[in-house]
Enzyme design. Sequence first.
Site, PDB file in Angstrom:
ATOM      1  N   LYS A   1       0.920  -1.300   0.123  1.00 22.52           N
ATOM      2  CA  LYS A   1      -0.108   0.151  -0.037  1.00 22.52           C
ATOM      3  C   LYS A   1       0.791   1.318  -0.037  1.00 22.52           C
ATOM      4  O   LYS A   1       1.488   1.503   0.865  1.00 22.52           O
ATOM      5  CB  LYS A   1      -0.753  -0.045   1.168  1.00 22.52           C
ATOM      6  CG  LYS A   1      -1.882   1.063   1.081  1.00 22.52           C
ATOM      7  CD  LYS A   1      -2.585   1.575   2.276  1.00 22.52           C
ATOM      8  CE  LYS A   1      -1.855   3.073   2.835  1.00 22.52           C
ATOM      9  NZ  LYS A   1      -1.513   4.057   1.978  1.00 22.52           N
TER      10      LYS A   1
ATOM     11  N   GLY B   1       6.808   6.071   7.953  1.00 19.41           N
ATOM     12  CA  GLY B   1       6.078   7.133   7.796  1.00 19.41           C
ATOM     13  C   GLY B   1       5.913   7.842   9.078  1.00 19.41           C
ATOM     14  O   GLY B   1       7.127   7.787   9.770  1.00 19.41           O
ATOM     15  N   SER B   2       5.040   8.536   9.477  1.00 17.41           N
ATOM     16  CA  SER B   2       5.150   9.518  10.713  1.00 17.41           C
ATOM     17  C   SER B   2       5.198   8.774  11.954  1.00 17.41           C
ATOM     18  O   SER B   2       4.544   7.445  12.018  1.00 17.41           O
ATOM     19  CB  SER B   2       3.916  10.573  10.738  1.00 17.41           C
ATOM     20  OG  SER B   2       2.926   9.802  10.817  1.00 17.41           O
TER      21      SER B   2
ATOM     22  N   GLY C   1       2.557   5.485  12.923  1.00 15.01           N
ATOM     23  CA  GLY C   1       3.491   4.284  13.263  1.00 15.01           C
ATOM     24  C   GLY C   1       2.918   3.682  14.374  1.00 15.01           C
ATOM     25  O   GLY C   1       2.641   2.544  14.533  1.00 15.01           O
TER      26      GLY C   1
ATOM     27  N   GLU D   1       9.539   2.319  10.684  1.00 12.02           N
ATOM     28  CA  GLU D   1      10.433   3.464  10.694  1.00 12.02           C
ATOM     29  C   GLU D   1       9.793   4.807  10.584  1.00 12.02           C
ATOM     30  O   GLU D   1       8.939   5.039   9.783  1.00 12.02           O
ATOM     31  CB  GLU D   1      11.198   3.368   9.151  1.00 12.02           C
ATOM     32  CG  GLU D   1      12.104   2.104   9.255  1.00 12.02           C
ATOM     33  CD  GLU D   1      13.329   2.068  10.380  1.00 12.02           C
ATOM     34  OE1 GLU D   1      13.553   3.127  10.832  1.00 12.02           O
ATOM     35  OE2 GLU D   1      13.796   1.256  10.759  1.00 12.02           O
TER      36      GLU D   1
ATOM     37  N   CYS E   1      13.491  11.604   6.289  1.00  9.84           N
ATOM     38  CA  CYS E   1      13.637  11.290   7.855  1.00  9.84           C
ATOM     39  C   CYS E   1      14.846  11.609   8.462  1.00  9.84           C
ATOM     40  O   CYS E   1      15.053  11.645   9.684  1.00  9.84           O
ATOM     41  CB  CYS E   1      12.827  10.109   8.104  1.00  9.84           C
ATOM     42  SG  CYS E   1      13.290   8.649   6.893  1.00  9.84           S
TER      43      CYS E   1
ATOM     44  N   GLN F   1       1.434  19.641   3.235  1.00 11.23           N
ATOM     45  CA  GLN F   1       2.759  19.812   3.822  1.00 11.23           C
ATOM     46  C   GLN F   1       3.331  21.212   3.748  1.00 11.23           C
ATOM     47  O   GLN F   1       4.127  21.502   4.643  1.00 11.23           O
ATOM     48  CB  GLN F   1       3.724  18.823   3.111  1.00 11.23           C
ATOM     49  CG  GLN F   1       5.165  18.699   3.350  1.00 11.23           C
ATOM     50  CD  GLN F   1       5.081  18.058   4.933  1.00 11.23           C
ATOM     51  OE1 GLN F   1       4.784  17.132   5.097  1.00 11.23           O
ATOM     52  NE2 GLN F   1       5.879  18.792   5.885  1.00 11.23           N
TER      53      GLN F   1
ATOM     54  N   GLU G   1       9.208  17.190  14.556  1.00 13.75           N
ATOM     55  CA  GLU G   1       9.468  17.035  13.197  1.00 13.75           C
ATOM     56  C   GLU G   1       8.576  17.863  12.366  1.00 13.75           C
ATOM     57  O   GLU G   1       7.398  17.817  12.328  1.00 13.75           O
ATOM     58  CB  GLU G   1       9.534  15.599  12.837  1.00 13.75           C
ATOM     59  CG  GLU G   1       9.960  15.172  11.524  1.00 13.75           C
ATOM     60  CD  GLU G   1       9.840  13.764  10.986  1.00 13.75           C
ATOM     61  OE1 GLU G   1       9.025  13.080  11.115  1.00 13.75           O
ATOM     62  OE2 GLU G   1      10.924  13.342  10.271  1.00 13.75           O
TER      63      GLU G   1
HETATM   64  P1  ADP Z   1       3.332  11.051   5.770  1.00  7.58           P
HETATM   65  O1  ADP Z   1       3.363  12.379   6.765  1.00  7.58           O
HETATM   66  O2  ADP Z   1       4.632  10.681   5.202  1.00  7.58           O
HETATM   67  O3  ADP Z   1       2.097  11.031   5.020  1.00  7.58           O
HETATM   68  P2  ADP Z   1       1.809   8.921   7.265  1.00  7.58           P
HETATM   69  O4  ADP Z   1       2.394   8.432   8.570  1.00  7.58           O
HETATM   70  O5  ADP Z   1       0.517   9.905   7.416  1.00  7.58           O
HETATM   71  O6  ADP Z   1       3.143  10.164   6.848  1.00  7.58           O
HETATM   72  O7  ADP Z   1       1.577   7.959   6.146  1.00  7.58           O
HETATM   73  C1  ADP Z   1       2.565   6.837   6.002  1.00  7.58           C
HETATM   74  C2  ADP Z   1       1.866   5.742   5.196  1.00  7.58           C
HETATM   75  O8  ADP Z   1       0.953   5.309   6.231  1.00  7.58           O
HETATM   76  C3  ADP Z   1       1.150   6.278   4.049  1.00  7.58           C
HETATM   77  O9  ADP Z   1       1.034   5.079   3.157  1.00  7.58           O
HETATM   78  C4  ADP Z   1      -0.282   6.297   4.812  1.00  7.58           C
HETATM   79  O10 ADP Z   1      -1.628   6.098   3.598  1.00  7.58           O
HETATM   80  C5  ADP Z   1      -0.524   5.104   5.820  1.00  7.58           C
HETATM   81  N1  ADP Z   1      -1.329   5.453   6.612  1.00  7.58           N
HETATM   82  C6  ADP Z   1      -1.621   6.630   7.209  1.00  7.58           C
HETATM   83  N2  ADP Z   1      -2.561   6.491   8.095  1.00  7.58           N
HETATM   84  C7  ADP Z   1      -2.940   4.914   8.508  1.00  7.58           C
HETATM   85  C8  ADP Z   1      -3.476   4.123   9.059  1.00  7.58           C
HETATM   86  N3  ADP Z   1      -4.274   4.471   9.954  1.00  7.58           N
HETATM   87  N4  ADP Z   1      -3.472   2.863   8.810  1.00  7.58           N
HETATM   88  C9  ADP Z   1      -2.588   2.414   7.895  1.00  7.58           C
HETATM   89  N5  ADP Z   1      -1.873   2.973   7.181  1.00  7.58           N
HETATM   90  C10 ADP Z   1      -1.832   4.609   7.367  1.00  7.58           C
END
Ligand code: ADP
Length: 481
Positions: free
Chosen positions: A172, A225-226, A230, A249, A283, A330, A382
């Site tokens: 995904k 991701g964030s 996470g 990560e 990151c 962003q 961050e």
């Molecule tokens: P960014 O700020 O880099 O978009 P996110 O942590 O929001 O960071 O997103 C990183 C990934 O996690 C993306 O693929 C996003 O679609 C996915 N994501 C965001 N929220 C969820 C969730 N609740 N469950 C699963 N995946 C998620």
Amino acid sequence: MIHGQNWIAGEWLSGSDETLDANPSDRNDPVGRFALVTPAQARAAVASARQAFPGWAAASPLRRHDVLQRAAQEIAARGEELATLIAREEGKTLADARREVVRTAQIFQFHAGECLRSGGEKIASVRDGVDIDITREPLGVVTVITPWNFPLAIPAWKIAPALAWGNCVVFKPAELVPASAHALAEILQRAGVPPGVFNLVVGRSAQIGAELIESDEVDAISFTGSAKTGRLVAAAASQAYRLKRVQLEMGGKNPLVVLDDASIDIAVSCALDGAFHQTGQRCTASSRVIVTRGIHRRFVHALVEGMKGLVVGHACHDRTHIGPVADARQLEQDLSYIEIGKAEGATLAGGGTRLTRDTDGYFLEPALFIDVHPSMRIAREEIFGPVAAVLAVADYDEALAVANDTEFGLSAGICTASLKHAQHFRRNAQAGMVMVNLPTAGVDHHVPFGGTKGSSHGPREQGTHARDMYTRIKTAYVWGG
Ligand code: ADP
């Protein structure tokens, strides 16, 4: 315009809805429209991965090697086209996008080799006549969730080792970058990945996140991701009846320490690269520059001069050093942190204004704050944009204390001519990666990547250590009788 579908159980499928893939350098030049999977399609992807797993786990290492090697070859051969795609949909410069494509091909090549390097250990038993074999087995179905800042390389460094070690994958990508993900799926299809072994599901996480994380058919989740997301992913994964392996990560607030004895040229070039290149959207970016007082004035002056030479513009223009911010949300976040920094009492020493260019994009002048106190939000949270904070300190000891005064621990850098301080920093910086006289960002593809504290959780990514994520260990005791 690309019209992209999802790749599920060996078929390209449209969904119930679509997402528009925008170009952050030019909102009038969209990259494509991509189908969004329904929850039922996400379930079907997981089910097809589960069904394909026994066959792929039993495939010979050479077969898996050949698939990954063919993928590596196609990625390398289509370098310029893929780099343009990344630059258009993510906004990093073509030069950076080219480097990302090369690295992606190297990652697939490395893990193709890992297929043939897989082995085990044979250890003497404490019992007469008994042999012990320790071997690694694939986990099963791995969900791969990735962010938008490295649309090909981050997916590659999860998908390639997962497949190499015999797992099946449901991928995904971030909704902002479906085109790179789509290109990768087509490449894997052509490379000969069997139906169900690899699935692409572009979708809204609110709709399909639970299907991909909580399903009892999923054995492991690799997420980048964030920090906030996470933690949600880890919490959701722990709801399932069968506990899963989870690799996270997450963010960073990476320090770059500059000591009095540093070369100004090296320190400025590390700060410019680490803080602002790729629009600060790494990151591992250096968002805190911690500078001892003896060099502070000269360093800040040289850094501000260096920033004036950075050309901000369209990602695909040759002269551009810094592309646009990835999207409107962003950009709003970056601008709001610039306001927060001013309100907190920090001094904006350069940059920080939104720029207009010939095209309608999210252009932001890199911003440098000085007079920053470690307790300020711009020094703690961050930002994930081209915004850096300079913190003045008395000496190396205070620099180290300030560097470690963060909930994150991904990368930490030091610029110094002192072997003593470099060695001490290498041992005592609370970070998974330490850089001496190098930017905090920019890593090799074949060695472990990851952090400590709030930045990472679970096994390391990349290189041979990636197998700790994608395999489990079996210990067999054999007595011949
Ligand atoms: P960014 O700020 O880099 O978009 P996110 O942590 O929001 O960071 O997103 C990183 C990934 O996690 C993306 O693929 C996003 O679609 C996915 N994501 C965001 N929220 C969820 C969730 N609740 N469950 C699963 N995946 C998620």
